[in-house]
Scaffold this motif. Sequence first.
Motif, mmCIF file in Angstrom:
data_model
loop_
_atom_site.group_PDB
_atom_site.id
_atom_site.type_symbol
_atom_site.label_atom_id
_atom_site.label_comp_id
_atom_site.label_asym_id
_atom_site.label_seq_id
_atom_site.Cartn_x
_atom_site.Cartn_y
_atom_site.Cartn_z
ATOM 1 N N HIS A 412 0.636 -1.145 -0.241
ATOM 2 C CA HIS A 412 -0.415 -0.118 0.529
ATOM 3 C C HIS A 412 0.856 1.202 -0.494
ATOM 4 C CE1 HIS A 412 -2.918 2.790 1.248
ATOM 5 N NE2 HIS A 412 -2.144 3.219 2.344
ATOM 6 N N ASN A 413 1.958 1.395 0.724
ATOM 7 C CA ASN A 413 2.528 2.878 1.244
ATOM 8 C C ASN A 413 3.760 3.199 -0.705
ATOM 9 O OD1 ASN A 413 1.788 2.595 3.430
ATOM 10 N ND2 ASN A 413 3.974 2.079 4.401
ATOM 11 N N ARG A 414 3.939 1.208 -0.869
ATOM 12 C CA ARG A 414 4.648 1.587 -2.154
ATOM 13 C C ARG A 414 3.482 2.062 -3.446
ATOM 14 N NH1 ARG A 414 9.374 2.612 -4.275
ATOM 15 N NH2 ARG A 414 9.835 0.918 -6.343
ATOM 16 N N ILE A 415 3.016 2.257 -3.576
ATOM 17 C CA ILE A 415 1.883 1.709 -4.298
ATOM 18 C C ILE A 415 2.009 3.877 -4.003
ATOM 19 C CG2 ILE A 415 -0.725 2.015 -5.073
ATOM 20 C CD1 ILE A 415 -0.781 -0.922 -4.615
ATOM 21 N N LYS A 420 2.108 9.359 -6.176
ATOM 22 C CA LYS A 420 2.008 10.826 -5.619
ATOM 23 C C LYS A 420 3.592 11.341 -7.062
ATOM 24 C CE LYS A 420 1.561 11.462 -0.794
ATOM 25 N NZ LYS A 420 2.745 11.388 -0.103
ATOM 26 N N ARG A 421 4.843 10.299 -6.965
ATOM 27 C CA ARG A 421 5.409 10.467 -8.398
ATOM 28 C C ARG A 421 4.017 10.772 -9.905
ATOM 29 N NH1 ARG A 421 10.246 5.991 -7.603
ATOM 30 N NH2 ARG A 421 10.665 6.606 -5.222
ATOM 31 N N GLU A 422 3.833 9.637 -10.121
ATOM 32 C CA GLU A 422 2.698 10.074 -11.345
ATOM 33 C C GLU A 422 1.682 11.659 -11.452
ATOM 34 O OE1 GLU A 422 0.273 7.186 -11.927
ATOM 35 O OE2 GLU A 422 1.548 5.264 -12.480
ATOM 36 N N ARG A 423 1.565 12.054 -10.150
ATOM 37 C CA ARG A 423 1.399 12.888 -10.116
ATOM 38 C C ARG A 423 1.908 14.290 -10.656
ATOM 39 N NH1 ARG A 423 -2.146 10.617 -5.941
ATOM 40 N NH2 ARG A 423 -1.212 11.419 -4.094
ATOM 41 N N GLY A 427 2.303 17.242 -13.176
ATOM 42 C CA GLY A 427 1.832 18.640 -12.238
ATOM 43 C C GLY A 427 2.889 19.290 -12.876
ATOM 44 N N ALA A 428 3.953 18.441 -13.996
ATOM 45 C CA ALA A 428 5.132 19.244 -14.369
ATOM 46 C C ALA A 428 4.881 19.438 -16.124
ATOM 47 C CB ALA A 428 6.591 18.318 -13.557
ATOM 48 N N SER A 429 4.703 18.108 -16.082
ATOM 49 C CA SER A 429 4.807 18.431 -17.703
ATOM 50 C C SER A 429 3.240 19.006 -18.279
ATOM 51 C CB SER A 429 4.274 16.891 -18.274
ATOM 52 O OG SER A 429 2.993 16.369 -17.861
ATOM 53 N N GLY A 430 2.433 18.987 -17.394
ATOM 54 C CA GLY A 430 1.324 20.132 -17.756
ATOM 55 C C GLY A 430 1.547 21.168 -17.795
ATOM 56 N N LEU A 431 2.472 22.386 -16.929
ATOM 57 C CA LEU A 431 3.335 23.270 -16.553
ATOM 58 C C LEU A 431 3.150 23.596 -17.707
ATOM 59 C CD1 LEU A 431 3.163 25.799 -14.542
ATOM 60 C CD2 LEU A 431 4.890 24.900 -13.752
#
Length: 436
Positions: A412-415, A420-423, A427-431
Amino acid sequence: MLSAHRPHMLPLLSSLSSLVAHLRRQQHSSFVSLSRSPQAAEAWRLLCHSSLALLILYNRRRECEVSKLTIQEYQNRATPQPHPPGAAPTLTPLEASLSPFERQVLCHLPRAGVLGKRGRVQPLILPPHSEPCLELLLQTRPGVGVDPQNPYLFARPYHSPATPLRGADLLRSLARASGTKNPQALTQTRVRRQVAILTQLLLLGEGEGEGAGQGAGQGSSAAQRLEGFLQKEYHVTQSCARIGQDPGLMGRVGRVVLCGERDGVLFRGMSLHHICLELDVMSGNSADSLTDDSDAEQRKVPEKGPAGRRGRGKTQPPRRRRTSAPPAPASSVNPSPAPAPRRRSAQPKSGKRGVLKRPWSEAERAAVEFHLSGNIADLRVPAKADCERCLHLCPLLVTNRRDWRAIKFYCHNRIQLLKKRERREGGASGLGLSVC
């Protein structure tokens, strides 16, 4: 990760094998030279140095005890006799001081008794091919300038005082001359036991059955005794026929023997690979080193204080200077008692019970992520049945007291970390697109 078929040599084993090979070459060449010319003082010195260094590495005794081996103690050496099958072996006081590995696996080698601390007689195992070299040293010592009154076997030529060689200085210089990558690691006191076990495994089977015409069968019986020892002491079934050609197997056997003698750990039904992973979990060390007890000894060393001196573990605050208390007023005949100090609650303020958190080791993480890679890749928390199947397939987690809940929470913690990394990446690519 290293492949299972690729031989991986431990750093300590690599340096030690280079030193042992250098000493064996020097011992052989000096033995041949001294046999041809008994008056050659340089050949006698090289043979004496290499024989003493191998004797120090092969045993767990201190260097000064090995260096002070006398001629009388060497001549009184004992060769163990094979016990009849089915009969209980009777141990002499000298054999009782040996480790079970030395008694059962190295039972074909002669032993001498040397005087150790507090007047105790300590056993000293003679390495293979050492008796002919020591006999040649005794025969040729009068012609190379050794004092006839010197009682020590490893004497110093052209020195009138009856003093032996200094084993610590000799081993240190030979380690530097052998070209090893880390010579100072071989002469440390805390790795003396590891060095002795690995040296005994490096020379396993050599010199066995000399004169009996066994030839190629020398190493097979020693390997069979090693397999029987692992099965009897640790319930480990392992083929050790190619231990001389497999440095990875030699390193794993050395680690198991070391930790089994020190902690009495029982590895029932586990392979050597899983045992070494379990030892990494228990000790917190990496699998690339064989100094398990060195870290424990380092923890006992107190940390240095701010002034650079070794002091107590905790820095004490400076003492407060006593100040004279003001006199009590005369009117206070019955002073009120001081309020009792408030006791801290045993439980934390949040109301949760204190749980001892044990960090996951690299071996445990690799096992869970290997067996549950599909759930982690799909960002799907595994069910109880999946976690129990992972426990069944990986005995390392069971021996380390991990249950199915611990595996589920780890996934669960790994997922959550992956989400979080995907979000963050999204966000960085959208910016970046909005800026363009």
